[in-house]
Design a protein around this motif. Structure first.
Motif, PDB file in Angstrom:
ATOM      1  N   VAL A 221       1.703 -11.853 -14.680  1.00  0.00           N
ATOM      2  CA  VAL A 221       0.701 -12.413 -16.029  1.00  0.00           C
ATOM      3  C   VAL A 221       1.275 -11.934 -17.047  1.00  0.00           C
ATOM      4  O   VAL A 221       1.144 -12.769 -18.098  1.00  0.00           O
ATOM      5  CB  VAL A 221      -0.691 -11.621 -15.610  1.00  0.00           C
ATOM      6  N   ALA A 222       1.997 -10.710 -17.417  1.00  0.00           N
ATOM      7  CA  ALA A 222       2.380 -10.143 -18.532  1.00  0.00           C
ATOM      8  C   ALA A 222       3.455 -11.186 -18.838  1.00  0.00           C
ATOM      9  O   ALA A 222       3.775 -11.268 -20.199  1.00  0.00           O
ATOM     10  CB  ALA A 222       2.805  -8.913 -18.513  1.00  0.00           C
ATOM     11  N   VAL A 223       4.507 -11.301 -17.990  1.00  0.00           N
ATOM     12  CA  VAL A 223       5.636 -12.172 -18.146  1.00  0.00           C
ATOM     13  C   VAL A 223       5.344 -13.449 -18.839  1.00  0.00           C
ATOM     14  O   VAL A 223       5.912 -13.811 -19.936  1.00  0.00           O
ATOM     15  CB  VAL A 223       6.480 -12.272 -17.064  1.00  0.00           C
TER      16      VAL A 223
ATOM     17  N   LEU B 200      -5.497  -9.478 -16.934  1.00  0.00           N
ATOM     18  CA  LEU B 200      -4.399  -8.602 -16.598  1.00  0.00           C
ATOM     19  C   LEU B 200      -5.107  -7.230 -16.158  1.00  0.00           C
ATOM     20  O   LEU B 200      -4.502  -6.624 -15.386  1.00  0.00           O
ATOM     21  CB  LEU B 200      -3.602  -8.638 -17.761  1.00  0.00           C
ATOM     22  N   TRP B 201      -6.068  -6.943 -17.070  1.00  0.00           N
ATOM     23  CA  TRP B 201      -6.503  -5.494 -17.149  1.00  0.00           C
ATOM     24  C   TRP B 201      -7.307  -5.227 -15.702  1.00  0.00           C
ATOM     25  O   TRP B 201      -6.911  -4.151 -14.807  1.00  0.00           O
ATOM     26  CB  TRP B 201      -7.561  -5.136 -17.932  1.00  0.00           C
ATOM     27  N   MET B 202      -7.972  -6.360 -15.231  1.00  0.00           N
ATOM     28  CA  MET B 202      -8.695  -6.293 -14.133  1.00  0.00           C
ATOM     29  C   MET B 202      -7.894  -6.353 -12.788  1.00  0.00           C
ATOM     30  O   MET B 202      -7.854  -5.578 -11.752  1.00  0.00           O
ATOM     31  CB  MET B 202      -9.589  -7.827 -13.706  1.00  0.00           C
ATOM     32  N   GLU B 203      -6.630  -7.331 -12.944  1.00  0.00           N
ATOM     33  CA  GLU B 203      -5.529  -7.363 -11.756  1.00  0.00           C
ATOM     34  C   GLU B 203      -5.010  -5.784 -11.593  1.00  0.00           C
ATOM     35  O   GLU B 203      -4.834  -5.603 -10.626  1.00  0.00           O
ATOM     36  CB  GLU B 203      -4.765  -8.331 -12.210  1.00  0.00           C
ATOM     37  N   PHE B 204      -4.852  -5.290 -12.826  1.00  0.00           N
ATOM     38  CA  PHE B 204      -4.137  -3.924 -12.618  1.00  0.00           C
ATOM     39  C   PHE B 204      -5.028  -2.647 -12.308  1.00  0.00           C
ATOM     40  O   PHE B 204      -4.785  -2.023 -11.406  1.00  0.00           O
ATOM     41  CB  PHE B 204      -3.438  -3.469 -14.148  1.00  0.00           C
ATOM     42  N   PHE B 205      -6.167  -2.417 -12.999  1.00  0.00           N
ATOM     43  CA  PHE B 205      -6.937  -1.645 -12.678  1.00  0.00           C
ATOM     44  C   PHE B 205      -7.995  -1.754 -11.562  1.00  0.00           C
ATOM     45  O   PHE B 205      -8.378  -0.711 -10.790  1.00  0.00           O
ATOM     46  CB  PHE B 205      -7.653  -1.081 -13.889  1.00  0.00           C
ATOM     47  N   THR B 206      -8.456  -2.935 -11.347  1.00  0.00           N
ATOM     48  CA  THR B 206      -9.271  -3.050 -10.180  1.00  0.00           C
ATOM     49  C   THR B 206      -8.892  -3.414  -9.014  1.00  0.00           C
ATOM     50  O   THR B 206      -9.162  -2.959  -7.905  1.00  0.00           O
ATOM     51  CB  THR B 206     -10.514  -4.333 -10.715  1.00  0.00           C
ATOM     52  N   ASN B 207      -7.706  -4.567  -8.923  1.00  0.00           N
ATOM     53  CA  ASN B 207      -7.293  -5.045  -7.813  1.00  0.00           C
ATOM     54  C   ASN B 207      -5.838  -4.179  -7.658  1.00  0.00           C
ATOM     55  O   ASN B 207      -5.403  -4.128  -6.455  1.00  0.00           O
ATOM     56  CB  ASN B 207      -6.736  -6.554  -7.989  1.00  0.00           C
ATOM     57  N   ARG B 208      -5.659  -3.372  -8.505  1.00  0.00           N
ATOM     58  CA  ARG B 208      -4.390  -2.419  -8.421  1.00  0.00           C
ATOM     59  C   ARG B 208      -3.151  -3.287  -7.765  1.00  0.00           C
ATOM     60  O   ARG B 208      -2.328  -2.802  -7.230  1.00  0.00           O
ATOM     61  CB  ARG B 208      -4.476  -1.252  -7.252  1.00  0.00           C
ATOM     62  N   ASP B 209      -3.177  -4.725  -8.338  1.00  0.00           N
ATOM     63  CA  ASP B 209      -1.979  -5.543  -8.047  1.00  0.00           C
ATOM     64  C   ASP B 209      -0.843  -5.484  -9.052  1.00  0.00           C
ATOM     65  O   ASP B 209      -0.914  -6.180  -9.945  1.00  0.00           O
ATOM     66  CB  ASP B 209      -2.541  -6.908  -7.521  1.00  0.00           C
ATOM     67  N   TRP B 210       0.027  -4.530  -9.159  1.00  0.00           N
ATOM     68  CA  TRP B 210       0.924  -4.464 -10.054  1.00  0.00           C
ATOM     69  C   TRP B 210       1.935  -5.440 -10.197  1.00  0.00           C
ATOM     70  O   TRP B 210       2.084  -6.094 -11.280  1.00  0.00           O
ATOM     71  CB  TRP B 210       1.768  -3.122 -10.030  1.00  0.00           C
ATOM     72  N   PRO B 211       2.458  -6.037  -9.085  1.00  0.00           N
ATOM     73  CA  PRO B 211       3.276  -7.252  -9.323  1.00  0.00           C
ATOM     74  C   PRO B 211       2.723  -8.379  -9.883  1.00  0.00           C
ATOM     75  O   PRO B 211       3.040  -8.929 -10.741  1.00  0.00           O
ATOM     76  CB  PRO B 211       3.830  -7.615  -7.716  1.00  0.00           C
TER      77      PRO B 211
ATOM     78  N   VAL C 249       0.697  -1.006  -0.205  1.00  0.00           N
ATOM     79  CA  VAL C 249      -0.018   0.213   0.144  1.00  0.00           C
ATOM     80  C   VAL C 249       0.931   1.172  -0.055  1.00  0.00           C
ATOM     81  O   VAL C 249       1.386   1.742   0.951  1.00  0.00           O
ATOM     82  CB  VAL C 249      -1.064  -0.084   1.348  1.00  0.00           C
ATOM     83  N   ALA C 250       1.144   1.607  -1.326  1.00  0.00           N
ATOM     84  CA  ALA C 250       2.204   2.604  -1.277  1.00  0.00           C
ATOM     85  C   ALA C 250       1.945   3.290  -2.851  1.00  0.00           C
ATOM     86  O   ALA C 250       1.405   2.908  -3.348  1.00  0.00           O
ATOM     87  CB  ALA C 250       3.617   2.165  -1.045  1.00  0.00           C
ATOM     88  N   ILE C 251       2.763   4.185  -3.040  1.00  0.00           N
ATOM     89  CA  ILE C 251       3.079   4.870  -4.380  1.00  0.00           C
ATOM     90  C   ILE C 251       4.418   4.766  -4.757  1.00  0.00           C
ATOM     91  O   ILE C 251       5.490   5.418  -4.197  1.00  0.00           O
ATOM     92  CB  ILE C 251       2.495   6.215  -4.315  1.00  0.00           C
ATOM     93  N   PRO C 252       5.075   4.146  -5.697  1.00  0.00           N
ATOM     94  CA  PRO C 252       4.195   3.064  -6.464  1.00  0.00           C
ATOM     95  C   PRO C 252       3.627   1.699  -5.687  1.00  0.00           C
ATOM     96  O   PRO C 252       4.566   1.590  -4.533  1.00  0.00           O
ATOM     97  CB  PRO C 252       5.058   2.654  -7.676  1.00  0.00           C
ATOM     98  N   PRO C 253       2.527   1.199  -5.908  1.00  0.00           N
ATOM     99  CA  PRO C 253       2.176   0.187  -5.001  1.00  0.00           C
ATOM    100  C   PRO C 253       2.748  -1.270  -5.090  1.00  0.00           C
ATOM    101  O   PRO C 253       2.195  -2.311  -5.480  1.00  0.00           O
ATOM    102  CB  PRO C 253       0.456  -0.134  -5.643  1.00  0.00           C
ATOM    103  N   TYR C 254       4.280  -1.311  -5.061  1.00  0.00           N
ATOM    104  CA  TYR C 254       4.802  -2.552  -4.887  1.00  0.00           C
ATOM    105  C   TYR C 254       6.112  -2.164  -4.292  1.00  0.00           C
ATOM    106  O   TYR C 254       6.568  -0.998  -3.755  1.00  0.00           O
ATOM    107  CB  TYR C 254       5.306  -2.926  -6.302  1.00  0.00           C
TER     108      TYR C 254
END
Lengths: 273, 382, 308
Positions: free
Chosen positions: C281-283, C265-276, C47-52
């Protein structure tokens, strides 16, 4: 063996093109529907176009989109033309296959990956996101399309024209400007137009790389589409389709006319000789 | 011994026979490789001022590479090229006083005929009025005054070729390079243009270097021809010498049609050399010095038009052979008789069809005698 | 006198600059981001900026770097194998993309063939008609199908009016709608290279086959199709690879049960905000696509060298 087109070919063309065009035609028709219920015809009306003009948010988004598209297309055209020159002209050099890989990969790379990776780059270098980051992102993938378009034009380019210019005393840099560039210009212009429309269309990469103050038209349309089909969206889509159609049809008619005239000239020249 | 003239053409221009003459263009031990491929192999060549010189050879023989090195488009791996006493090493193409007429003509498609011809002059920074005058002069020279405003695609093939010529002559280059200049023209136009080019070269008093694979073109136009093969020059000589006195089987075979017979030297008596051919089963005598000892293998080469064909047995069995007519190619002006002699060998004899009616023409399967003069053929040792 | 011994063309400063500018741009904005994605895929959500975390601060110098490397882990990848949402998404993405590519080929081949066999004076116009939708917005073209496919949409109205059905069909928000969307959106990508290939086909080959006694239907299979293979391959790659990572089409036309990795991926990123996790997923997505992308590039390079 020139027979008339067979019924099979005609049928497949008719069906194929109906499939391609029917959805767009329906969309255009229903943008003139008076009824708010998009699928029920309520008479002809242009009132949704009127409401568009009153929608300041939408107009702002359109303006941002056009600016991004213009800037990114222009930079992408310069970079893409350079990349095409490298691919066609530079022969072997260390890292050539990496370079051509980087040029071709974005053509097929899923947008979510491109968008995510660029966003993480901008975060890593602590770049505030907004207009500039979208523009850079669009430039990056559009330049690859430009490179491919210009490359095909360059591949058909007769190198002896450049040699002739140099033979007549023209140094390389001036040769590029006075001989090469004018001849590949149609490819460069087509590349610019492609880059412009790609940027205009893009939703996914822009969504990743944008910041709070820059919303593009596709993002705006997307957020409204998620809520359902509305006549306003039909109207704005119609405008976009219309603009693109007019420009593309116009340019291809111009090219076609030039080609026809050229063919006529050549026939005449041979006949007179 | 005084040099006897070779061939039917008498020429007074022959700086290459003068040991005092200074070469205008000189290639000194030039080598050019492309990867593993050796295009030009340690080659030396002298070309003289006002000469019309032809590089003749099949594709990949290195002739085009030679020209491109002179123009500056290729850099030799070793050796030097001199033009009028100046070493051309390191001089970029746009600073060399030579101009080239390209095989594809390379006319700038976005410029008018006028602008194409003026292009080189503009690069020199020549004043506008002078450019205009020179362009007009050039277009007049190639008879295209009325086409100045046209674009290249509005011209016929022959007209384009003349624009390319005018453009490359406009700068009055020290040497004009012509890369297969007539390749794209049809036969009739090509023959006309060959003479036009020779006349033009004579009038302008310029040095022309032409690259061609067409022997007829080279023979018609050039003062001297260099026959090339695999990056080497096989023979440099006048067209007549190349034809009448080829120095090797390669040249003899490459230029025109020829009968080649393997022989063994039997005896040498002064100017006369006697040989026997086992394959052909005949005795051959030539009136020329032969650089081979008794018993060595040589090749006797004789052009078909120098072989006589008749029903009558000649007085001497030397320089004569008998056989059966196998095939006749009637070409209108001449007929070529393919005659089978001993051991399945074929000798070709060309006979000019001088009259329309012949009392007893030679026909298929006729037994005939083939004979020739002692100075008609040539002995090759390479 | 200097002897010039060089096997490589000497490159001037301008020549190097020409290579350097686009090269540097692509290295920085295309290749480098992938390494960042990989690095972040090894981080933890915070929980930070950036979120990881951990993040790298250049001010910490070497120790910071050591700490950073120590803080990285493959936990996210382990997580991807544990939650069946992810691997189901991957599998269904690939299968949806493959099926759509096949349908696109079946629809596109007759169109390309018909174009290539059309009278010469029509061909430019037909070509323009195929390219034109490609220039219009992707989003708009997908959107247009919503109005057609939904329950009270135009297709159902039409079928009801014909009397073929008496209940509206549910097409929107199903995988069928996703297939239709992909086929529709990517059709020009397949038709264009295929047309370019078929148009070059020398008709005298078919005449020669006919002359040698081969009936047209057989010369189609023995001559036309084999010679069109490069175009088919190029076209299929152009459809398959981007379709695997497609987001807009499954999001707008697909239903909640339509699993596609782009959408995940989109949901994970924009909805869950789980960047890692979205980076991980992208890798993996990239790894899945590496083989087809490399094949596609080889094919493009070969085509470019032949001067297409």
């Amino acid at each position: 063996m020139r027979q008339g087109p067979s019924w099979f070919n005609v049928t497949s063309l008719v069906l194929g093109f109906s499939f391609l065009y029917l959805p767009i035609v329906l969309l255009v028709i229903y943008s003139f529907n008076d009824s708010r219920l998009v699928t029920v015809w309520g008479g002809f009306s242009t009132r949704w176009y009127g409401t568009l003009l009153g929608n300041q948010q939408l107009l702002d988004a359109a303006w941002v989109t056009v600016r991004v598209a213009f800037a990114s297309a222009t930079i992408a055209t310069v970079l893409g033309t350079l990349a095409a020159l490298v691919l066609v002209r530079s022969g072997r050099f260390a890292g050539r296959s990496l370079f051509s890989g980087m040029v071709y990969a974005p053509l097929v790379m899923p947008e979510v990956i491109l968008g995510l990776s660029l966003l993480l780059l901008f975060v890593a270098i602590d770049q505030a996101r907004g207009f500039w980051t979208i523009m850079i992102a669009h430039t990056t993938f559009a330049m690859c399309y430009v490179a491919v378009v210009v490359q095909s034009r360059l591949a058909g380019f007769d190198r002896s024209l450049e040699e002739a210019a140099q033979d007549l005393g023209c140094p390389p840099a001036r040769t590029f400007l006075s001989i090469t560039l004018p001849i590949i210009l149609p490819g460069v212009v087509a590349g610019w137009m492609l880059a412009f429309t790609l940027s205009l269309d893009d939703l996914v990469i822009a969504s990743f790389t944008t910041g709070p103050e820059a919303t593009t038209l596709p993002m705006k349309i997307y957020s409204q589409v998620r809520l359902g089909v509305t006549p306003e969206i039909n109207a704005i889509c119609t405008i976009l389709v219309g603009v693109v159609t007019v420009v593309v049809v116009f340019t291809s008619l111009l090219t076609k006319r030039r080609e026809v005239r050229r063919a006529q000239d050549m026939r005449q020249a041979e006949a007179q000789a | 011994m005084a040099k006897k003239p070779i061939g039917p053409v008498r020429r007074d221009f022959a700086p290459w026979d003068d040991p005092q003459a200074k070469p205008y263009i000189e290639f000194r031990n030039v080598t050019k490789t492309f990867g593993d491929f050796t295009a030009v192999d340690n080659l030396s060549l002298k070309i003289y001022e006002r000469e019309f010189f032809a590089l003749l050879g099949g594709s990949g023989c290195g002739k085009t590479t030679m020209m491109r090195m002179l123009a500056g488009f290729e850099t030799p791996n070793a050796g030097e090229i001199f033009l009028d006493g100046q070493n051309l090493a390191g001089v970029p193409p746009y600073k060399r006083p030579v101009n080239m007429m390209f095989q594809s003509y390379a006319l700038f498609p976005h410029m008018s005929v006028e602008a194409n011809v003026a292009f080189g002059l503009k690069q020199e920074g020549m004043p506008k009025d002078q450019i205009a005058a020179r362009v007009e002069e050039m277009l007049k020279l190639v008879k295209l005054q009325d086409f100045a405003k046209r674009k290249p695609h509005q011209l016929s093939g022959g007209q384009r070729q003349r624009v390319a010529l005018a453009r490359s002559l406009a700068k009055k280059p020290k040497v004009l390079l012509l890369d297969e200049p007539l390749g794209a023209l049809d036969r009739k136009l090509r023959e006309e243009t060959q003479f036009e080019l020779t006349d033009l070269q004579y009038e302008l008093g310029m040095t022309f270097l032409i690259v061609t694979h067409d022997q007829e073109e080279a023979m018609t136009m050039a003062d001297r021809i260099a026959v090339m093969d695999r990056g080497r020059i096989i023979q440099i000589a006048t067209p007549a010498e190349i034809y009448e006195l080829p120095n090797s089987r390669f040249v003899a075979d490459f230029i025109g049609d020829i009968n080649l017979m393997e022989c063994k030297v039997a005896a040498k008596e002064g100017e006369i050399c006697r040989m026997t051919s086992v394959e052909f089963g005949c005795e051959i005598e030539v009136a020329q010095p032969v650089e081979a000892g008794i018993g060595e293998t040589v090749w006797f080469a004789i052009r078909p038009e120098k072989v006589r064909i008749s029903f009558d047995e000649p007085e001497s069995r030397v320089n004569a052979v008998t056989g059966e007519v196998w095939d006749i190619a009637y070409l209108g002006d001449v007929s070529i008789y393919h005659t089978h002699i001993a051991n399945e060998q074929t000798v070709r004899a060309t006979v000019a069809n001088r009259s329309r009616v012949v009392e007893r023409p030679v026909g298929w399967d006729d037994k005939v005698w083939l004979s020739w003069d002692a100075d008609a053929g040539v002995v090759l040792t390479k | 006198m200097p002897e010039q011994v060089s096997t490589r063309p000497r490159r001037s400063l301008g020549g190097w600059l020409l290579i350097a500018v686009p090269y540097a741009w692509l290295l920085f904005f295309f290749l480098a981001p992938f390494f960042i994605v990989f690095k972040i895929s090894l981080s933890e959500i915070a929980v930070a900026i950036p979120p990881y975390m951990p993040t790298f601060d250049p001010a910490d110098g070497w120790n910071g770097l050591v700490e950073l490397v120590g803080g990285l882990s493959f936990d996210n990848y382990v997580w991807l194998t544990q939650d069946d949402l992810y691997w189901k998404s991957y599998i269904s993405s690939v299968s949806i993309a493959a099926i759509s590519t096949l349908i696109t080929l079946l629809v596109g081949f007759p169109i390309a063939y018909g174009m290539a066999r059309a009278p010469k004076e029509w061909r430019t116009t037909l070509l323009m008609l195929v390219i034109l939708p490609f220039w219009t917005s992707f989003l708009i073209r997908v959107y247009a199908w919503i109005g057609i496919l939904k329950n009270e949409g135009l297709l159902n109205q039409f079928l009801l009016w014909l009397g073929l059905i008496d209940q509206p069909l549910t097409i929107l928000n199903t995988n069928l709608a996703v297939y239709i969307g992909i086929v529709y959106s990517y059709l020009p990508f397949l038709v264009l290279p295929l047309y370019a290939n078929l148009e070059k086909l020398d008709t005298s080959l078919l005449e020669a086959a006919a002359d040698l006694g081969c009936p047209p239907w057989r010369s189609f299979w023995t001559i036309t199709v084999p010679l069109a293979i490069p175009g088919v391959i190029a076209g299929c790659f152009l459809v398959f690879i981007p379709a695997v990572g497609e987001f807009v089409i499954p999001d707008l036309l697909g239903g909640s049960e339509t699993l596609m990795i782009g959408k995940t991926l989109w949901m994970e990123f924009f909805t869950n905000r789980d960047w890692p996790v979205s980076s991980a997923v992208a890798v993996i997505l990239l790894l899945i696509l590496v083989v087809p992308i490399v094949l596609f590039q080889n094919q493009q390079q070969k085509a470019a060298e032949r001067g297409l």
